[in-house]
Write an enzyme that holds these catalytic residues in place. Structure first.
Site, PDB file in Angstrom:
ATOM      1  N   TYR A  54      49.135  35.205  38.516  1.00  0.00           N
ATOM      2  CA  TYR A  54      49.336  36.308  39.473  1.00  0.00           C
ATOM      3  C   TYR A  54      50.797  36.352  39.919  1.00  0.00           C
ATOM      4  CZ  TYR A  54      44.231  37.017  39.929  1.00  0.00           C
ATOM      5  OH  TYR A  54      42.904  37.275  39.703  1.00  0.00           O
ATOM      6  N   PRO A 212      36.332  45.448  43.844  1.00  0.00           N
ATOM      7  CA  PRO A 212      35.051  45.933  44.399  1.00  0.00           C
ATOM      8  C   PRO A 212      35.154  47.331  44.994  1.00  0.00           C
ATOM      9  CG  PRO A 212      36.034  44.331  45.885  1.00  0.00           C
ATOM     10  CD  PRO A 212      36.866  44.314  44.634  1.00  0.00           C
ATOM     11  N   PHE A 219      39.205  56.756  47.042  1.00  0.00           N
ATOM     12  CA  PHE A 219      39.840  57.297  48.252  1.00  0.00           C
ATOM     13  C   PHE A 219      40.674  58.542  47.952  1.00  0.00           C
ATOM     14  CE2 PHE A 219      39.191  52.741  48.901  1.00  0.00           C
ATOM     15  CZ  PHE A 219      38.404  52.780  50.053  1.00  0.00           C
TER      16      PHE A 219
END
Lengths: 300, 300, 300
Positions: A54, A212, A219
């Site tokens: 990451y 998730p 949105f």
């Protein structure tokens, strides 16, 4: 709803997991990150999801620096990491392309690097990041054995594996794999259709869910599917007097497999929203309305 | 790399197998064919792959006639055949269409015909040629039992079977199926994607690979995919100071499942090339570069 | 061919099953329906297939009223029902959409409703109507246990389940699931291609086949596929001196899985036709000709 979930006799996670995929982009000072970690812990979230790669191999070290300011917090948390992806970045200057490396040596090397970067002596859970066409379960079993014997990793699991991939690796191990971290959301139904949901139920494996909230597309819906989903989620959110991200979490939490959503936000109010979703109960009809909006067709 | 591979306690094959699919087309005299067999044996290749139907039921008899000139060679080789496909040719004048017949009677009849044509008293390995929608595992088990009891066939396997097909037949047998002969090559990744690779690893089944050079398309690439593959193979061949068919064999040989390539050439230098590939070691990155060139997209 | 088939030690069905999906549309008086039931029993068909929802929850009650006129017939028959689908009709005024409900409560409620409507004290076999994305096998196991303990349902099975779905539910039960009722016909080969045929053979599960005549499209073929099938079926029917629906039944009956066709007709001559198909034996080539006509391509 219970805010913790037992994966085996030795490991339980908080039902909501905090994920650090984008930690580098958050641009937090060590103090601000420590503050976030403290607030997250106060919400009852004790499980922290990382991966060696990451932020191009930087995020674990950021987290480690913040944790070093209050090392006693380590005892209150479960640290999760992943390994196996080898990026063609400056971290691996010899590579022209991204590959997966599940050799004994590379798994151990990356687990030890994660320990060093996180500033801890043990990982609670180490996941193989992705299934690979070149995969030798004997090599993996050897790595897991050594990491467990030395106490460096307490539990092992996988990510993005199919039932056959999980089953095959499991057959080489003398300990049960603790989880399979896969993409599940109202928008991503893949693991309802590839036999993984059935496999989870049969073997009582609780999956972790990445992305998730469907990566945010809900949105700001652009596709017909996202527009259907957004409309349905809004309607149900109104019925329940809540907002649509809570409905998306509640949809995951209701499912009998015992899904653990990974919340990837730096905003404590959005993280709290996921925890509060533990108190929201969708009706079966509401659950199916979302499922059907996602599929774009009625049940057969 | 080891030049032999054990399939079970009683059967080991040479890692490279010689295949006689096109023997009829080679137009070899018995003496020339015998010479080829002798040269192949000298390379350490001891496993010879046949099927009842090759060359419209002629190839096994060609091989048998050559072998009859030096019958003592039989003890140095493993003979493999296949049965189950019933062609609508003069061999089965009653048929209008090709069908599959896995009745007890037909399996035994064809195994016995292969014995007669090959001029031997036993097959080391008999494979069911293709999975069939009409398939009664009880009939197959009965045939296998009789052929084994009589000593006519020592080991049994399948070809082109899926995991479910293999697993179901296996459940009816009291001996383990020795192998599954499937198409695998740099160009044909099907068995990396249908759970067969995982099944092979789990059950420690070594697959045989037919068409390991992708039917020659790589040598004269027409599609975009073949052009990508050829370019990548050439680049790696240059790095390793070898040629692209050796790279294609080395790619198969490196994989942890233990793939046994079946070489279908009559040219001893090309057959030797496959054997020499046992000494070539691709790096993991080279292996993935070929895989990615074949898929046409990076790893996820 | 045997006219009965054992599903387990306690349950055998007639090889041909009579189905009541369209009973409401038949518009039969109780006396006419009783007459039909008597005639069907005389043909050796003892198994009667229902579902709670057929005819919008009316069909079971029609059957029950007819049966009430000769209650002693109950001892001569096996009654099969299904549950789990919740339609958005006046029966469930609270619903906006069709959903599946496999909660303990709903399964028990619907089984008890079927008992009441059919006018019997027990179901010989209760099936879960369709697999569901929201499915808790613990809830199902609890319902099955209670229904069995109370003697209300003697055997359990499923309908339209995949191997993974069947396997997972089975792992939660201490009794074997008796059957899987799926769509199989000369036109619908789905279960030859999704591993179900292999699963049936491995676990010796005899499937029931719904829509065994492909919904009638073969009798009035419109698509190219249906035209190919009709031509092939006609040609084989002529060879065997019979008609094409008998050939379609014989095609199912010949398969080694032990398929039980569900005949959904109200006409005793058409029902008898299915029973008479037990005496027709297709050759293996005829079986494959139909299979190939359906697929539209030769075997590989």
């Amino acid at each position: 709803m219970e805010n913790r979930i037992a994966l085996n006799d030795n490991l339980s996670l908080s039902r909501i997991v905090h994920g650090y995929w984008r930690l580098r982009d958050w641009n937090l000072s060590d103090d601000h990150l420590l503050k976030l970690i403290e607030q997250v812990l106060e919400l009852g979230i004790t499980s922290f999801d990382h991966a060696d790669i990451y932020g191009n191999h930087t995020c674990e070290a950021y987290f480690g620096r913040a944790l070093a300011k209050r090392p006693e917090l380590r005892e209150k948390m479960e640290l999760i990491s992943k390994c196996g992806i080898k990026m063609a970045t400056d971290y691996n200057p010899e590579l022209d392309i991204k590959i997966y490396d599940y050799s004994t040596e590379y798994i151990i090397k990356q687990a030890e690097t994660s320990l060093k970067n996180l500033g801890t002596d043990r990982l609670d859970l180490l996941l193989l990041h992705r299934p690979a066409p070149f995969f030798n379960p004997e090599e993996v079993a050897k790595a897991f054995d050594q990491l467990r014997s030395s106490g460096k990793v307490l539990n092992f699991g996988v990510s993005n594996f199919s039932p056959a991939q999980f089953d095959t690796l499991q057959s080489y191990l003398d300990m049960p794999l603790a989880t399979n971290q896969v993409e599940i959301s109202v928008s991503c139904l893949e693991h309802f259709e590839n036999d993984n949901t059935e496999y989870f139920l049969k073997h009582k494996i609780k999956p972790m869910a990445w992305s998730p909230l469907a990566g945010g597309a809900i949105f700001n819906p652009k596709t017909e599917k996202d527009q259907r989903l957004t409309a349905e989620l809004k309607s149900i959110a109104a019925e329940l007097n809540t907002d649509i991200d809570q409905v998306m979490y509640a949809w995951l939490l209701k499912h009998p497999t015992g899904i653990m959503p990974i919340v990837g936000s730096q905003h404590i109010n959005r993280i709290k929203s996921a925890v509060d979703a533990l108190e929201i109960e969708l009706s079966l009809e509401q659950w199916y309305k979302i499922y059907i909006a996602s599929k774009g067709e009625d049940l057969p």
